[in-house]
Design an enzyme around this catalytic site. Structure first.
Site, short mmCIF file in Angstrom:
data_model
loop_
_atom_site.label_atom_id
_atom_site.label_comp_id
_atom_site.label_asym_id
_atom_site.label_seq_id
_atom_site.Cartn_x
_atom_site.Cartn_y
_atom_site.Cartn_z
N GLU A 163 -8.59 -49.47 30.86
CA GLU A 163 -9.24 -48.38 31.68
C GLU A 163 -10.30 -48.71 32.23
O GLU A 163 -10.84 -47.67 32.79
CB GLU A 163 -8.01 -47.61 32.12
CG GLU A 163 -6.92 -47.92 32.12
CD GLU A 163 -5.92 -46.34 31.59
OE1 GLU A 163 -7.17 -44.96 31.62
OE2 GLU A 163 -5.01 -45.91 31.32
N GLU A 268 3.23 -50.76 29.74
CA GLU A 268 3.08 -49.54 29.83
C GLU A 268 4.55 -49.15 30.87
O GLU A 268 4.67 -47.91 31.81
CB GLU A 268 2.25 -48.63 29.60
CG GLU A 268 0.98 -49.42 29.14
CD GLU A 268 -0.32 -48.10 28.80
OE1 GLU A 268 -0.15 -47.15 29.61
OE2 GLU A 268 -1.06 -47.83 28.32
#
Ligand code: G3I
Length: 376
Positions: A163, A268
């Protein structure tokens, strides 16, 4: 006109009956059929993974254990390899849970993912206090050498950096970026390669199927590749919602990332069925909104129509994954069952969400059958 109306009504009635029969027949099932297994059904295409929490790593619940070993052939630790847990102080490492996690994967012959070496979130407090370039580089060196080194040959792939991008594709102003500039990514990948030579190395992020963020991700990945550092794959996290699944963007992204010569993974995956506050941006865990019963409409159970919609959305997704199976190496769900999901507490606490393939009692949902049916 009358005839038209009754025709429409009967079609509507018939489809409602089909939906409710499909859902109620599924609900009567108490467990997964002996032979049915996601990992077996998809064994020729890609790994089917799941994310494990502490209870699951400790093998506390036999029903969940059974699902984990029969349905999945890849695992990711939901929290226990994050900095604040595994490396809470400059000279202190907690390997207990991570060791158990890696042993569980080895025992069950699973592909073991490490998550995540360098991430701005869930950092130990001491890291946030580091002020100088040299100290932060030393932290990265110690952190990566110690953790990736310890699990060398045992972890199959590491999320090396997690991220690093904002929604507009620019770099997130994390402590790593602010102190070391964009080179922190190259540094992280070079350190990981040295510490764990045979391990796959990934960049992992949410919303990188969205065009602007995707462009930023392509630039970032290209920079890492051009630096001479090794990077093997990219993880599109896949935290989506059944109301606005960006299927076209997902397909375009799989193709675009694969063209860079990288393995593509969905890392995810979960599909929220709940309304999102309008102001929500991506999966940043620091966002939180007030509780409101209107925002928690299925606290007493999921209506058949929504169960059906969830199944349809997963079907659409898996059709795309199957179409691009040559580019995709792993599809990992973010949790085993609905009870465990982080989406019960994000972005509003204490809601009842239904984002996965197994319900709160570990029973397969309609969506489970639909995902399996694609392989029949
Ligand atoms: O460990 C404490 C516990 O001691 C305390 O009693 C409890 C009270 O709420 O909190 C516990 O910590 C929670 C932790 O999960 C472990 O359960 C944190 O509050 C909670 O914020 C944390 O959430 C995790 C989140 O990452 C944090 O960033 C979620 O479980 C986890 O699913 C989520 O995973 C991230 C991926 O790593 C990266 N991509 C986005 C994804 C979803 O946010």
């Amino acid at each position: 006109m009358k005839i038209e109306m009754s025709k429409t009504a009967s079609i509507l009635l018939a489809s409602l009956l089909v939906i409710s029969c499909q859902v109620s027949c599924q609900n009567k099932k108490n467990s997964v059929d002996k032979e049915s297994s996601l990992k077996k059904a998809y064994s020729k295409e890609f790994y089917i993974g799941t994310a494990l929490d502490n209870n699951q790593i400790n093998e506390n619940d036999s029903a969940v254990n059974h699902l984990i070993v029969t349905q999945f052939n890849a695992i990711t630790p939901e929290n226990i390899m994050k900095c604040e847990i595994i490396h809470p102080k400059w000279d202190t490492y907690n390997f207990d849970m991570a060791d158990k996690y890696v042993a569980l994967g080895a025992k069950n012959k699973m592909f073991v993912v490490g998550h995540a070496l360098i991430w701005h979130s869930q950092l130990a407090p001491f890291v946030r206090k580091i002020k100088t370039k040299d100290s932060l580089e030393l932290f990265m060196t110690n952190h990566i050498n110690t953790i990736a080194g310890r699990y060398k040959g045992k972890v199959g792939g590491w999320d090396v950096v997690n991220e690093a991008l904002n929604e507009d594709g620019t770099y997130r102003k994390s402590i790593f970026y602010q102190t070391l500039g964009e080179d922190f990514l190259v540094t992280a990948f070079k350190l990981a390669e040295k510490a764990a030579p045979g391990t796959e190395l990934y960049y992992n992020d949410f919303n990188i199927e969205q065009p602007k963020k995707r462009a930023g991700a392509i630039a970032l990945l290209t920079k890492i590749k051009n630096s001479g550092a090794r990077i093997d794959g990219v993880g599109i996290q896949g935290h989506w919602n059944i109301e606005d699944l960006p299927i076209k963007d997902i397909e375009e992204s799989i193709i675009a990332y694969s063209k860079l010569g990288l393995k593509v993974m969905i890392t995810e995956l979960d599909l929220s069925v709940l309304p999102n506050p309008k102001q929500l941006v991506g999966a940043n865990i620091d966002q939180s909104f007030a509780q409101d019963p209107k925002m928690n409409p299925y606290a007493k159970g999921l209506p058949d129509s929504v169960q059906m919609k969830l199944a349809q959305r997963y079907e659409e997704l898996f059709k795309v994954f199957l179409k691009h199976k040559d580019k995709i190496s792993r599809v990992t769900f973010w949790g085993v069952n609905d009870q465990q999901s982080w989406l019960n507490n994000f972005p509003i606490r204490n809601r009842t969400n239904y984002p996965l393939l197994f319900d709160r009692n570990n029973k397969p949902k309609l969506v489970y059958e639909k995902v399996l049916d694609l392989k029949k």
